[in-house]
Design a protein around this motif. Sequence first.
Motif, PDB file in Angstrom:
ATOM      1  N   ALA A 265       0.151  -1.839   8.593  1.00 33.83           N
ATOM      2  CA  ALA A 265      -0.473  -0.884   8.384  1.00 33.83           C
ATOM      3  C   ALA A 265      -1.288  -0.629   6.997  1.00 33.83           C
ATOM      4  N   GLU A 266      -0.015  -0.786   5.405  1.00 27.74           N
ATOM      5  CA  GLU A 266      -0.146  -1.100   4.184  1.00 27.74           C
ATOM      6  C   GLU A 266      -1.458  -1.836   3.819  1.00 27.74           C
ATOM      7  N   ALA A 267      -1.151  -2.647   3.910  1.00 25.61           N
ATOM      8  CA  ALA A 267      -1.509  -4.170   3.241  1.00 25.61           C
ATOM      9  C   ALA A 267      -3.349  -3.947   4.394  1.00 25.61           C
TER      10      ALA A 267
ATOM     11  N   PHE B  24      -7.601   3.426   9.140  1.00 26.24           N
ATOM     12  CA  PHE B  24      -6.500   2.503   8.455  1.00 26.24           C
ATOM     13  C   PHE B  24      -5.727   3.576   7.658  1.00 26.24           C
ATOM     14  N   LYS B  25      -6.517   4.531   7.204  1.00 27.21           N
ATOM     15  CA  LYS B  25      -5.202   5.572   7.015  1.00 27.21           C
ATOM     16  C   LYS B  25      -4.720   6.333   7.665  1.00 27.21           C
ATOM     17  N   VAL B  26      -5.142   7.094   8.579  1.00 28.63           N
ATOM     18  CA  VAL B  26      -4.073   7.481   9.575  1.00 28.63           C
ATOM     19  C   VAL B  26      -3.222   6.527   9.619  1.00 28.63           C
ATOM     20  N   ALA B  27      -3.272   4.934  10.897  1.00 26.51           N
ATOM     21  CA  ALA B  27      -3.085   4.275  10.870  1.00 26.51           C
ATOM     22  C   ALA B  27      -1.320   4.134  10.044  1.00 26.51           C
ATOM     23  N   ALA B  28      -1.909   3.712   8.726  1.00 25.64           N
ATOM     24  CA  ALA B  28      -0.692   3.618   7.905  1.00 25.64           C
ATOM     25  C   ALA B  28       0.248   5.219   7.931  1.00 25.64           C
ATOM     26  N   GLY B  29      -0.570   6.313   7.811  1.00 24.39           N
ATOM     27  CA  GLY B  29       0.243   7.147   7.480  1.00 24.39           C
ATOM     28  C   GLY B  29       0.995   7.377   8.810  1.00 24.39           C
TER      29      GLY B  29
END
Length: 389
Positions: free
Chosen positions: A283-285, A304-309
Amino acid sequence: ANPRTRRVAMEMLSKLSLQGGDSCTFFMLDAAFVRKFSGKNLPFFQELRDKFTADEPLVEVALDYADVVKGTHIETTLAVSHRWMQLDDPDPDGEQLKALKGFLNSPNGKKIERVWIDSACMPQDHPKGSRSAEDTASFKGMLKEVNRLYLGTTVLILLDMSYVSRFWTQFESWMSMQYATPSGLKSAVGTENERHHIVCIQNAAAQAESFTKLLVNQWANKTPDEAHAFLSKPDVTVTNQSDKDGQLPKIKALDATVQGAFGDISRSLEDTLVASEAAAARAEAELAAWEAENDAKAGEKNRFKVAAGQAASAVAAARMAKEGHARAISKEGEARAKDCPSDLLKLVEQLRSGTDRQQEEAAAALAVLAANNDNQVAIAMAGGIAPLG
């Protein structure tokens, strides 16, 4: 550590079950059906399955040793230990059903949602030769794993004068008076882990106190080796010798089985942590790639920000659950559980207003303590977060 992370970690500890083929599926009776059943005695399994279709009295429950050692089903599931009064009829005069319904309607039985009793929950071969091949295979599969029920549920013992001479009933009594610890089985009698209830029936009812004391004194403190030695004696009778031959070797192995279950939970938690860390890295990548491609920082609502969080929260929750379980199987964890009342306020205060590190440690400690139902109530009264049930 945010509140959602703490709640997810506690939910992991509360609901984690072993994966794979270790689970055994049992049929159980809906307790509401038993409470309102108006017949003199419970029908056999096949009749309940085939003729009571409108009532749907039977439910399927998968039970593994992770459930046993965590006590997942103790509050809501009842296993009945009883003697068959006749070879083809366990309860000809209805006294057992009367006692069972009395217990289910008592304060001790009001939370019970499912009931397991062999005659109504396993395919029977009455009349002899009438059981199908499929039902026979199902019966044998459940019989092999029946010890899970008596180790992992609340147990109602229907004690009559001949109960103490039979192999199955004595084996069930012993298991009902134990509880699972990381070092094996220990006596639950007289502790907060006690989960057996004895109701004297038939002629034993006239001397209920004496018969109850005799049974408890006989089985409460026996080790697996001592239980094996006692049940091996020829004066402990059984209808089918193959049952005794098949169960006796398992008794000595129960300590190792329970210890293995705690280890399996540890490995499952480790696998969950590794998987969540890998998902978080992906997710960070993906987030970094999006920001590089768009030459901009992602906003809070960016997918992408939501998924990484969310992935980061999952990692924190998995790590917290793993640490909480490690505390449960350590001396420190056992000491914390014993000292619960004096520690609770401090832990809850840390959870509310401590540093991130203090909050994580407090949440993990409370998750361990909350494995006990009484502690859950105490935590709630202290203002802490109770685990999701």
